[in-house]
Write a protein that holds these residues in place. Sequence first.
Motif, PDB file in Angstrom:
ATOM      1  N   GLY A 236       0.777  -1.230   0.000  1.00 47.46           N
ATOM      2  CA  GLY A 236       0.000   0.000   0.000  1.00 47.46           C
ATOM      3  C   GLY A 236       0.812   1.285   0.000  1.00 47.46           C
ATOM      4  N   VAL A 237       2.151   1.223  -0.026  1.00 47.33           N
ATOM      5  CA  VAL A 237       2.955   2.442   0.072  1.00 47.33           C
ATOM      6  C   VAL A 237       2.802   3.315  -1.177  1.00 47.33           C
ATOM      7  CG1 VAL A 237       5.090   1.501  -0.912  1.00 47.33           C
ATOM      8  CG2 VAL A 237       5.211   3.330   0.790  1.00 47.33           C
ATOM      9  N   LEU A 238       2.494   2.694  -2.318  1.00 48.05           N
ATOM     10  CA  LEU A 238       2.308   3.483  -3.539  1.00 48.05           C
ATOM     11  C   LEU A 238       0.878   4.023  -3.645  1.00 48.05           C
ATOM     12  CD1 LEU A 238       4.221   1.231  -6.134  1.00 48.05           C
ATOM     13  CD2 LEU A 238       5.050   3.273  -4.954  1.00 48.05           C
ATOM     14  N   ASP A 239      -0.078   3.261  -3.169  1.00 48.28           N
ATOM     15  CA  ASP A 239      -1.478   3.695  -3.195  1.00 48.28           C
ATOM     16  C   ASP A 239      -2.221   2.955  -2.079  1.00 48.28           C
ATOM     17  OD1 ASP A 239      -4.209   4.141  -3.688  1.00 48.28           O
ATOM     18  OD2 ASP A 239      -3.868   4.338  -5.841  1.00 48.28           O
ATOM     19  N   LEU A 240      -2.512   3.660  -0.995  1.00 49.81           N
ATOM     20  CA  LEU A 240      -3.165   3.031   0.146  1.00 49.81           C
ATOM     21  C   LEU A 240      -4.587   2.586  -0.167  1.00 49.81           C
ATOM     22  CD1 LEU A 240      -1.981   5.314   3.096  1.00 49.81           C
ATOM     23  CD2 LEU A 240      -1.473   2.879   2.786  1.00 49.81           C
ATOM     24  N   ARG A 241      -5.327   3.375  -0.922  1.00 46.76           N
ATOM     25  CA  ARG A 241      -6.726   3.057  -1.187  1.00 46.76           C
ATOM     26  C   ARG A 241      -6.849   1.756  -1.980  1.00 46.76           C
ATOM     27  NH1 ARG A 241     -10.582   4.100  -5.114  1.00 46.76           N
ATOM     28  NH2 ARG A 241      -9.052   5.187  -6.395  1.00 46.76           N
ATOM     29  N   ARG A 242      -5.976   1.603  -2.979  1.00 44.54           N
ATOM     30  CA  ARG A 242      -6.032   0.394  -3.822  1.00 44.54           C
ATOM     31  C   ARG A 242      -5.026  -0.665  -3.380  1.00 44.54           C
ATOM     32  NH1 ARG A 242      -5.323   2.220  -9.813  1.00 44.54           N
ATOM     33  NH2 ARG A 242      -3.744   3.582  -8.847  1.00 44.54           N
ATOM     34  N   LYS A 243      -4.296  -0.365  -2.299  1.00 40.21           N
ATOM     35  CA  LYS A 243      -3.289  -1.269  -1.753  1.00 40.21           C
ATOM     36  C   LYS A 243      -2.314  -1.742  -2.849  1.00 40.21           C
ATOM     37  CE  LYS A 243      -2.566  -5.112   1.421  1.00 40.21           C
ATOM     38  NZ  LYS A 243      -3.133  -6.322   2.054  1.00 40.21           N
ATOM     39  N   VAL A 244      -1.554  -0.753  -3.324  1.00 44.06           N
ATOM     40  CA  VAL A 244      -0.521  -1.009  -4.328  1.00 44.06           C
ATOM     41  C   VAL A 244       0.834  -0.675  -3.702  1.00 44.06           C
ATOM     42  CG1 VAL A 244       0.352  -0.451  -6.628  1.00 44.06           C
ATOM     43  CG2 VAL A 244      -2.121  -0.409  -6.177  1.00 44.06           C
ATOM     44  N   PRO A 245       1.730  -1.660  -3.655  1.00 51.10           N
ATOM     45  CA  PRO A 245       1.588  -3.066  -4.074  1.00 51.10           C
ATOM     46  C   PRO A 245       0.784  -3.863  -3.042  1.00 51.10           C
ATOM     47  CG  PRO A 245       3.740  -2.719  -3.103  1.00 51.10           C
ATOM     48  CD  PRO A 245       3.095  -1.359  -3.168  1.00 51.10           C
ATOM     49  N   PRO A 246       0.221  -4.981  -3.450  1.00 49.23           N
ATOM     50  CA  PRO A 246      -0.601  -5.771  -2.519  1.00 49.23           C
ATOM     51  C   PRO A 246       0.223  -6.490  -1.454  1.00 49.23           C
ATOM     52  CG  PRO A 246      -0.418  -6.876  -4.634  1.00 49.23           C
ATOM     53  CD  PRO A 246       0.203  -5.531  -4.811  1.00 49.23           C
ATOM     54  N   ASN A 247       1.493  -6.769  -1.743  1.00 50.84           N
ATOM     55  CA  ASN A 247       2.370  -7.471  -0.808  1.00 50.84           C
ATOM     56  C   ASN A 247       3.714  -6.736  -0.717  1.00 50.84           C
ATOM     57  OD1 ASN A 247       0.562  -9.857  -0.473  1.00 50.84           O
ATOM     58  ND2 ASN A 247       1.050 -10.144  -2.655  1.00 50.84           N
ATOM     59  N   THR A 248       4.467  -7.069   0.308  1.00 53.57           N
ATOM     60  CA  THR A 248       5.791  -6.473   0.461  1.00 53.57           C
ATOM     61  C   THR A 248       6.681  -6.864  -0.714  1.00 53.57           C
ATOM     62  OG1 THR A 248       5.660  -6.504   2.868  1.00 53.57           O
ATOM     63  CG2 THR A 248       7.858  -6.358   1.893  1.00 53.57           C
ATOM     64  N   VAL A 249       7.352  -5.874  -1.283  1.00 60.58           N
ATOM     65  CA  VAL A 249       8.291  -6.105  -2.383  1.00 60.58           C
ATOM     66  C   VAL A 249       9.695  -5.883  -1.855  1.00 60.58           C
ATOM     67  CG1 VAL A 249       9.055  -5.381  -4.671  1.00 60.58           C
ATOM     68  CG2 VAL A 249       6.604  -5.375  -4.106  1.00 60.58           C
ATOM     69  N   HIS A 250      10.507  -6.923  -1.901  1.00 57.64           N
ATOM     70  CA  HIS A 250      11.894  -6.813  -1.470  1.00 57.64           C
ATOM     71  C   HIS A 250      12.738  -6.297  -2.630  1.00 57.64           C
ATOM     72  CE1 HIS A 250      10.091  -9.900   1.174  1.00 57.64           C
ATOM     73  NE2 HIS A 250      10.833  -9.320   2.111  1.00 57.64           N
ATOM     74  N   MET A 251      13.551  -5.290  -2.358  1.00 52.42           N
ATOM     75  CA  MET A 251      14.379  -4.697  -3.401  1.00 52.42           C
ATOM     76  C   MET A 251      15.821  -4.589  -2.907  1.00 52.42           C
ATOM     77  SD  MET A 251      11.975  -1.676  -4.968  1.00 52.42           S
ATOM     78  CE  MET A 251      12.083  -0.693  -3.476  1.00 52.42           C
ATOM     79  N   ILE A 252      16.711  -4.366  -3.839  1.00 54.65           N
ATOM     80  CA  ILE A 252      18.114  -4.097  -3.511  1.00 54.65           C
ATOM     81  C   ILE A 252      18.484  -2.744  -4.105  1.00 54.65           C
ATOM     82  CG2 ILE A 252      18.871  -6.483  -3.276  1.00 54.65           C
ATOM     83  CD1 ILE A 252      19.791  -6.415  -6.170  1.00 54.65           C
ATOM     84  N   SER A 253      19.386  -2.068  -3.407  1.00 57.78           N
ATOM     85  CA  SER A 253      19.678  -0.709  -3.851  1.00 57.78           C
ATOM     86  C   SER A 253      21.090  -0.273  -3.472  1.00 57.78           C
ATOM     87  CB  SER A 253      18.679   0.274  -3.229  1.00 57.78           C
ATOM     88  OG  SER A 253      19.028   1.611  -3.548  1.00 57.78           O
ATOM     89  N   PRO A 254      21.795   0.347  -4.406  1.00 58.33           N
ATOM     90  CA  PRO A 254      23.024   1.046  -4.031  1.00 58.33           C
ATOM     91  C   PRO A 254      22.659   2.439  -3.514  1.00 58.33           C
ATOM     92  CG  PRO A 254      22.700   1.215  -6.389  1.00 58.33           C
ATOM     93  CD  PRO A 254      21.551   0.377  -5.846  1.00 58.33           C
ATOM     94  N   MET A 255      23.617   3.084  -2.893  1.00 53.14           N
ATOM     95  CA  MET A 255      23.440   4.470  -2.477  1.00 53.14           C
ATOM     96  C   MET A 255      24.173   5.390  -3.443  1.00 53.14           C
ATOM     97  SD  MET A 255      23.973   4.381   1.637  1.00 53.14           S
ATOM     98  CE  MET A 255      23.101   3.212   2.676  1.00 53.14           C
ATOM     99  N   VAL A 256      23.691   6.583  -3.544  1.00 50.95           N
ATOM    100  CA  VAL A 256      24.390   7.621  -4.314  1.00 50.95           C
ATOM    101  C   VAL A 256      25.229   8.444  -3.348  1.00 50.95           C
ATOM    102  CG1 VAL A 256      24.118   9.690  -5.730  1.00 50.95           C
ATOM    103  CG2 VAL A 256      22.645   7.708  -6.114  1.00 50.95           C
ATOM    104  N   GLU A 257      26.506   8.586  -3.663  1.00 52.39           N
ATOM    105  CA  GLU A 257      27.417   9.343  -2.811  1.00 52.39           C
ATOM    106  C   GLU A 257      27.823  10.650  -3.477  1.00 52.39           C
ATOM    107  OE1 GLU A 257      30.524   7.029  -0.603  1.00 52.39           O
ATOM    108  OE2 GLU A 257      29.934   5.446  -1.994  1.00 52.39           O
ATOM    109  N   ILE A 258      28.129  11.630  -2.645  1.00 53.48           N
ATOM    110  CA  ILE A 258      28.756  12.850  -3.148  1.00 53.48           C
ATOM    111  C   ILE A 258      30.265  12.603  -3.127  1.00 53.48           C
ATOM    112  CG2 ILE A 258      29.075  15.323  -2.829  1.00 53.48           C
ATOM    113  CD1 ILE A 258      26.460  15.390  -1.306  1.00 53.48           C
TER     114      ILE A 258
END
Length: 446
Positions: free
Chosen positions: A250-272
């Motif tokens: 629901g983090v993208l759309d609470l009313r329609r519960k998007v996404p319906p389930n937890t989505v696991h992602m991987i991410s690098p960080m951007v550094e200065i």
Amino acid sequence: MKPYRLRRQTFLRDHAYPVWRDVVLTAAPFVLFFGLLVAALVWIVDPAPPGSITISAGPRDSVFMQNALEYKRILARNGIAVRVLESDGSVQNLKRLLDAHQHVDLALVQGGVSDGLPIQSLMSLGSVFYVPIVVFYRGSGMTQLSELEGKRIAIGREGSGTRMLSLKLLDANGIHAGGETTLLPLDGLDAAKQLVAGNIDAALLSGDSADRGLMLRLLAIPGVSVMDFAEASAYTRLFPYLDELDLPPGVLDLRRKVPPNTVHMISPMVEIVARRNLHPAISDLIIEAAQEVNGTAGLLQGAGQFPKLIAHEYPISEDAARYYKSGKSFLYRSLPFWLATVADRMLVLLLPVAVLLFPALRVVPALFRWRVRSRLYRYYGVLIAIERRAMRHATEAQRKSLLDELDGIEASLNNVRVPLAYADAFYVLREHVSFVRSHLVEPHSA
């Protein structure tokens, strides 16, 4: 032997100057020396902050560019002009930093793009935001990148951090460039359009281009799904510059519960990332700007989570470590930036200058005393010569000549200027002139 003759014009010229001339001639070499020393320290050891800097950002509509423009706006408050360069992404940004001819001071660089590059001359001012890899594909139930083998995949444009990271992740899953899988240089909206049209099977998008709006539009398309990295923890172990992120239901759309389930992602960080010669005052301003721009809560981060100082690929800047630990110095908190930079530099110069200044303060008065007394001592040399001549049973004509020389000495003394502290020595000299005159006059009186 010829009598000692007083060179009146030279003598008068040498001794008729005002006292301040002695002060100037004595102190001027020391003032000049310390002036040159301070100038050398200011411009070589601790130069002034530059009035302008250059940041290599990213594509025109990217979050990299948006952040760089915000930094520019904030630094302008302190009179620092920032030139923001558009680029193809992190790879080009890093290469610009490493190229001395590019004159780039800072760059926003995604983690994982420094392989094979000589980055020893660079340093990190801190990580500022996440750019997760978001995999959209046609179908459902996919949890591993290896399932994309043999398909058509958009992996990002040439020179972008997204492309380099995508190639590494696919390679770790047995999918290599030049194999059966088709890897296309598409990113952002172009990749999304091709995915919707069915021209590609999957798109690896970075968090930079896969914003909330684009994700909602793609997930609304029947047959398009977002991949759940079930092995996210394994990726973070294999690639230390990656972090595991969760996209809650629901983090993208609470009313329609998007996404319906937890989505696991991987991410690098951007550094200065900056060159090592970046001025400490500019480093402080950049971090302060990052705290204002990147310190707020967002879809992928909590309030105050960024910027943060975590060592990944680049060594941590000592100035940045000091700032994160104790913040701005007292001067920069209390004074306008330009005035604080001047005061800070003066404090840095104070110790080495003081080491030399205190001995000089003792030498200058001694030299001044010697200079004043030497003017009086020169008269004694003439008096001794006259007295010795008189003691040799000089004739009347010779005595008269010697008296004329004494008259010249007294005339010269009338023009001599000495400080009041040396008046006693001056009047003793006049008494000695009278004493020598008495020796010349007494035989004649008798």
